[in-house]
Design an enzyme around this catalytic site. Structure first.
Site, PDB file in Angstrom:
ATOM      1  N   SER A   1      26.102 -25.327  26.175  1.00 14.25           N
ATOM      2  CA  SER A   1      26.597 -25.900  27.330  1.00 14.25           C
ATOM      3  C   SER A   1      25.830 -27.091  28.007  1.00 14.25           C
ATOM      4  O   SER A   1      24.629 -27.243  27.919  1.00 14.25           O
ATOM      5  CB  SER A   1      27.083 -24.925  28.230  1.00 14.25           C
ATOM      6  OG  SER A   1      27.853 -23.846  27.692  1.00 14.25           O
TER       7      SER A   1
HETATM    8  N1  SAH Z   1      26.508 -20.315  26.068  1.00 16.27           N
HETATM    9  C1  SAH Z   1      26.415 -21.070  24.778  1.00 16.27           C
HETATM   10  C2  SAH Z   1      27.708 -21.648  24.677  1.00 16.27           C
HETATM   11  C3  SAH Z   1      28.027 -21.898  23.454  1.00 16.27           C
HETATM   12  S1  SAH Z   1      29.564 -22.537  22.752  1.00 16.27           S
HETATM   13  C4  SAH Z   1      25.253 -21.886  24.837  1.00 16.27           C
HETATM   14  O1  SAH Z   1      24.925 -22.705  26.057  1.00 16.27           O
HETATM   15  O2  SAH Z   1      24.716 -22.213  23.763  1.00 16.27           O
HETATM   16  C5  SAH Z   1      30.603 -21.093  23.084  1.00 16.27           C
HETATM   17  C6  SAH Z   1      30.350 -20.291  22.170  1.00 16.27           C
HETATM   18  O3  SAH Z   1      31.427 -19.061  22.281  1.00 16.27           O
HETATM   19  C7  SAH Z   1      30.253 -20.521  20.591  1.00 16.27           C
HETATM   20  O4  SAH Z   1      29.062 -20.303  19.950  1.00 16.27           O
HETATM   21  C8  SAH Z   1      31.634 -19.682  20.100  1.00 16.27           C
HETATM   22  O5  SAH Z   1      31.377 -19.363  18.652  1.00 16.27           O
HETATM   23  C9  SAH Z   1      31.796 -18.606  20.876  1.00 16.27           C
HETATM   24  N2  SAH Z   1      33.111 -17.799  20.901  1.00 16.27           N
HETATM   25  C10 SAH Z   1      34.208 -18.364  20.947  1.00 16.27           C
HETATM   26  N3  SAH Z   1      35.156 -17.575  20.898  1.00 16.27           N
HETATM   27  C11 SAH Z   1      34.440 -16.302  20.899  1.00 16.27           C
HETATM   28  C12 SAH Z   1      34.985 -14.909  20.924  1.00 16.27           C
HETATM   29  N4  SAH Z   1      36.115 -14.316  20.996  1.00 16.27           N
HETATM   30  N5  SAH Z   1      34.059 -13.779  21.047  1.00 16.27           N
HETATM   31  C13 SAH Z   1      32.521 -14.272  21.001  1.00 16.27           C
HETATM   32  N6  SAH Z   1      32.123 -15.493  20.688  1.00 16.27           N
HETATM   33  C14 SAH Z   1      33.207 -16.507  20.946  1.00 16.27           C
END
Ligand code: SAH
Length: 209
Positions: free
Chosen positions: A58
């Site tokens: 993010s």
């Molecule tokens: N906080 C992270 C954001 C990653 S993007 C960072 O800053 O690196 C969002 C993440 O949510 C992705 O890795 C995706 O695989 C995950 N995601 C999407 N749907 C999800 C779900 N139902 N349960 C768990 N993770 C999920």
């Protein structure tokens, strides 16, 4: 602090991030260790960056804003994060709360994040490979829940696992039209919500990948 990181912290301050504890936590964290070799020169730009598997780390401003909204200047005890991704937001939280429970639906991302956080000395984080739309029942309730992927609508399990007096921060709405929503659960059990700002997150998807 390295110059690019300190410029980023200044920018977050200019953009309105005022919680000094959040800024200090981000000032300590090597964001370049959360991205691939090719993107390290851009690690301290205020941008989301690709982390593989069609996912992103993010934008720093959004990480800071969500953390500030979640904590409201308090020290929370038990926080659930949905969407571990690179583990960057997880690491920020781990510095500011007692225990973090983080759930990710893509196994390799969860495993890499676990190794990375262990490597930088975060010891108060529990990693789950699961569908976060179901929350993480065994450790519920939580006094804070932060979702880092965009939900079409608020998953009922997350509301159910939020403790009274707790706060949920979640991007909600259709792709292209998401807002950052803050939902408080009052001591009476009633929910109160407010929409803070438009955001753009990768989708929250059901089931494990
Ligand atoms: N906080 C992270 C954001 C990653 S993007 C960072 O800053 O690196 C969002 C993440 O949510 C992705 O890795 C995706 O695989 C995950 N995601 C999407 N749907 C999800 C779900 N139902 N349960 C768990 N993770 C999920």
């Amino acid at each position: 602090m390295p110059a690019p990181r300190s410029r980023l912290i200044d920018e977050l301050r200019r953009l309105g991030i005022s919680d000094e504890k959040v800024l200090a936590a981000m000032a300590k964290l090597p964001r370049h260790e959360f991205v691939s070799e090719a993107l390290k020169t851009r690690a301290y730009d205020n941008d989301a960056l690709p982390i593989g598997h069609a996912q992103t780390i993010s934008q720093p401003y959004i990480v800071a804003l969500m953390t500030q909204l979640l904590l409201q200047g308090k020290r929370l005890k038990r926080v659930l994060e949905i969407g571990t991704g690179s583990g960057y937001q997880t690491a920020v939280l781990s510095d500011l709360v007692d225990v973090v429970f983080t759930v990710e639906r893509i196994k390799p991302l969860s495993e890499v994040a676990r190794k990375r956080l262990t490597g930088i000395g975060c010891r108060n984080v529990h990693f789950g490979y699961a569908d976060g739309m179901q929350g993480w029942m065994p450790y519920a309730p939580y006094d804070g829940i932060l979702v880092t992927a965009g939900a079409e609508s608020v998953p009922p399990a997350l509301l159910a696992q939020l403790d009274k007096g707790g706060r949920l921060v979640i991007p909600v709405g259709p792709q292209g039209g998401q807002v950052l929503r803050v939902i408080d659960r009052r001591i009476t059990g009633a929910f109160k919500e407010q929409d803070v700002t438009p955001v753009s997150f990768v989708p929250l998807l059901a089931g494990k990948a």
